[in-house]
Design a protein around this motif. Structure first.
Motif, mmCIF file in Angstrom:
data_model
loop_
_atom_site.group_PDB
_atom_site.id
_atom_site.type_symbol
_atom_site.label_atom_id
_atom_site.label_comp_id
_atom_site.label_asym_id
_atom_site.label_seq_id
_atom_site.Cartn_x
_atom_site.Cartn_y
_atom_site.Cartn_z
ATOM 1 N N TYR A 78 0.853 -1.185 0.000
ATOM 2 C CA TYR A 78 0.000 0.000 0.000
ATOM 3 C C TYR A 78 0.892 1.238 0.000
ATOM 4 C CZ TYR A 78 -3.545 -3.321 1.613
ATOM 5 O OH TYR A 78 -4.394 -4.390 1.733
ATOM 6 N N PHE A 79 0.272 2.394 -0.229
ATOM 7 C CA PHE A 79 1.052 3.617 -0.065
ATOM 8 C C PHE A 79 0.173 4.689 0.572
ATOM 9 C CE2 PHE A 79 -0.674 4.027 -4.363
ATOM 10 C CZ PHE A 79 -1.164 5.321 -4.381
ATOM 11 N N LEU A 80 0.848 5.591 1.228
ATOM 12 C CA LEU A 80 0.172 6.683 1.908
ATOM 13 C C LEU A 80 0.091 7.867 0.963
ATOM 14 C CD1 LEU A 80 -1.018 7.568 4.671
ATOM 15 C CD2 LEU A 80 1.240 8.528 5.186
ATOM 16 N N ALA A 81 -1.088 8.490 0.888
ATOM 17 C CA ALA A 81 -1.290 9.634 -0.010
ATOM 18 C C ALA A 81 -2.011 10.737 0.741
ATOM 19 C CB ALA A 81 -2.092 9.222 -1.229
ATOM 20 N N GLU A 82 -1.810 11.962 0.264
ATOM 21 C CA GLU A 82 -2.471 13.113 0.857
ATOM 22 C C GLU A 82 -3.476 13.694 -0.139
ATOM 23 O OE1 GLU A 82 -1.422 17.568 2.665
ATOM 24 O OE2 GLU A 82 0.187 16.199 2.051
ATOM 25 N N ALA A 83 -4.674 13.985 0.352
ATOM 26 C CA ALA A 83 -5.724 14.539 -0.519
ATOM 27 C C ALA A 83 -5.392 15.976 -0.895
ATOM 28 C CB ALA A 83 -7.075 14.469 0.170
ATOM 29 N N THR A 84 -5.366 16.254 -2.171
ATOM 30 C CA THR A 84 -5.097 17.617 -2.661
ATOM 31 C C THR A 84 -6.376 18.313 -3.137
ATOM 32 O OG1 THR A 84 -4.604 16.704 -4.842
ATOM 33 C CG2 THR A 84 -2.747 17.031 -3.348
#
Length: 348
Positions: A280-286
């Motif tokens: 999995y990977f961690l993402a930030e909502a833009t």
């Protein structure tokens, strides 16, 4: 002396024939085929009026027949249109019902099949209008008694004119005989011929007025009714096409909307083997995203999301704040990669 009288009589007959030849150019009538001598100016005017009315009513009748033939053709084509459209509607509806897994095409076929029923109903209504507003009134007038009665009056007047021509020649002949030999017998015959001529002219005047009035009434009725039927035809066609266009416009919008919804909906991904290690990977909502269904995940700018699946369709599946679902891939930016085994807490 007798020779001079005969010569004078002959000259008068020649002059009369020449006058007839000049006047006959005005008497080429549509309601009789023979050449008729115009007796006097009043009769000539009445004759010309009747001839004009006769031609006008004949042209009006011919035009009504043309409109009638066109409306009959429209009706026949309409029934064929209904037959073909009904068959297509049934085929589309059956395909949509039998191929529910075909997604976009099956749904589109069902939508169109239902819409075609409404289209054929509009065609059926238009055919009924053609029958009641165009065909029936025109047929009734074309075969109606007023037109035929008026034409018969005009033809009777024409025959009376021919009889009057013959009688006019007879009067001229009797006048010549009296001039040559003015005995009581010839005078009596002349008086009888003139009396008959006077009676014919009186009858012609009455019949001419009656025939002119009848033809004028028919002409006015033809003009009025045919114009009204043309207006009804225009209004009927306009209404039909506008309603069909509205139906097809709604169908097109619904089919396009369905296609867009199907194509933009989150993909259905089969469950992965749990024994397999998934990264999995961690993402930030833009960008903010509001979920439109339970399968979707709402995001606010700055939220961190554990992304578990990225689909080629442009959607990603992940978890944020204890909730999972799908969201547009372009709404987040990747921050770091994590092994699935290390994910043990909710992401805030």
């Amino acid at each position: 002396m007798d020779a001079l009288r005969k010569q004078a009589s002959k000259l008068r007959e020649q002059v009369a024939k020449q006058q007839q030849a000049v006047i006959k150019q005005f008497s080429g009538t549509g309601y009789e085929s023979s050449d008729v001598m115009v007796i006097d100016e009043v009769e000539m005017q009445r004759h010309q009026q009747l001839e004009k009315l006769y031609r006008s009513t004949r042209a009006g009748k011919d035009f009504q027949k043309e409109v009638l033939r066109a409306a009959e053709a429209f009706t026949a084509i309409g029934y064929k249109h209904i037959e073909a459209g009904t068959k297509l509607s049934e085929d589309c509806s059956r395909y949509g019902a039998e191929n529910t897994n075909d997604k976009i095409l099956a749904k589109g076929a069902s939508i169109y099949g239902d819409a075609r029923k409404h289209v054929e109903k509009e065609q059926e209504d238009f055919n009924k209008l053609l029958s009641s507003q165009i065909l029936d009134p025109l047929r009734a007038m074309i075969a109606g008694a007023p037109l035929e009665d008026a034409r018969h009056l005009a033809q009777r007047y024409s025959r009376m004119r021919q009889e009057a021509e013959t009688q006019a020649v007879e009067v001229s002949r009797r006048q010549a005989r009296v001039r040559e030999l003015p005995n009581p017998e010839n005078v009596a015959k002349l008086q009888a011929a003139e009396a008959k001529m006077k009676e014919l002219k009186a009858n012609m005047a009455v019949l001419g007025i009656e025939a002119s009035a009848a033809l004028a009434a028919v002409e006015a009725q033809q003009q009025r009714l045919t114009f009204q039927r043309l207006v009804a035809l225009v209004e009927g066609e306009k209404t039909y096409h506008l309603r069909v266009a509205a139906i097809l416009g709604e169908v097109e919008a619904e089919m396009v909307s369905e296609k867009q919804r199907k194509e933009s909906a989150p993909p259905v991904i089969p469950q992965e083997n749990s024994s397999e290690k998934t990264m999995y990977f961690l993402a930030e909502a833009t960008h903010s995203f509001s979920a439109a269904s339970e399968k979707e995940l709402s995001l606010s700018v700055g939220d961190y999301v554990v992304v578990r699946k990225v689909s080629p369709s442009g959607w990603s599946e992940g978890e944020c704040k204890g909730k999972g679902g799908w969201f547009p891939s372009g709404y987040v930016e990747k921050r770091q990669r994590l092994p699935a085994s290390d994910l043990s807490a909710e992401v805030y």
